[in-house]
Write an enzyme that holds these catalytic residues in place. Structure first.
Site, PDB file in Angstrom:
ATOM      1  CE  LYS A  34      19.630  74.307 -31.342  1.00  0.00           C
ATOM      2  NZ  LYS A  34      18.492  73.516 -31.561  1.00  0.00           N
ATOM      3  CB  CYS A  35      19.564  79.315 -39.377  1.00  0.00           C
ATOM      4  SG  CYS A  35      19.778  80.602 -40.613  1.00  0.00           S
ATOM      5  N   GLY A  36      17.147  81.405 -38.947  1.00  0.00           N
ATOM      6  CA  GLY A  36      15.909  81.912 -39.513  1.00  0.00           C
ATOM      7  C   GLY A  36      15.584  81.304 -40.874  1.00  0.00           C
ATOM      8  CB  THR A  38      16.146  76.272 -39.897  1.00  0.00           C
ATOM      9  OG1 THR A  38      17.397  76.702 -39.350  1.00  0.00           O
ATOM     10  CG2 THR A  38      15.992  74.783 -39.677  1.00  0.00           C
TER      11      THR A  38
END
Length: 157
Positions: A34-36, A38
């Site tokens: 859930k990361c920018g 990803t």
């Protein structure tokens, strides 16, 4: 000492000797679902496919230390990676990469190649490139996309 002196945890709790990867070029990455960053899973999988027949492996270590961006358990993480990015490279057990509970392999990687924050990992998708002899040759921050590593990987193969 090199990376082959370490053991890492696999999802489910068993351990794997890093010596099982002797003779291969490794890209070791801390990941999050859930990361920018990803979407880098897609680029990592492309590297995996491109160099799979040339003694190259990617080892992904999910990490929840940065903004709580990897909250899932091993099964949820694997399902997310498979469904969204068709990831086929190994996902290891979730680890801490900084602090007193940091995985020993990650402490070693950081000592071998420091980054902008010295011996700390700044964020998810920090990458370490390891040669066939187990020597950490490079460190790349989160902003460096997997496709930018092709020439460095090819040089080590």
């Amino acid at each position: 000492m090199n990376i082959y002196d370490f053991k890492v945890k696999l999802p489910g709790g068993s351990e794997q000797d890093m010596s099982e990867h002797k003779g291969k070029v490794l890209l070791i990455v801390n990941t999050a679902s859930k990361c920018g960053f990803t979407p880098q899973y897609e680029g990592l999988e492309k590297l995996h496919e491109e160099f799979a027949d040339e003694d190259f492996e990617i080892l992904a270590f999910p990490c929840n230390q940065f903004g709580g961006q990897e909250p899932g358990n091993a099964e949820e993480i694997a399902e997310f990676c498979s469904l969204n990015y068709d990831v086929k490279f190994p996902l290891m057990a979730k680890v801490d990469v900084n602090g007193s509970n940091a995985d020993p392999l990650w402490d070693y990687l950081k000592k071998q190649q420091s980054g902008l924050m010295g011996s700390k990992i700044k964020w998810n998708f920090t990458k370490f490139l390891v040669d066939k002899d187990g020597k950490v040759t490079a460190r790349y921050g989160s902003m460096i996309k997997p496709e930018q590593l092709k020439s460095d990987i090819a040089r080590l193969l």
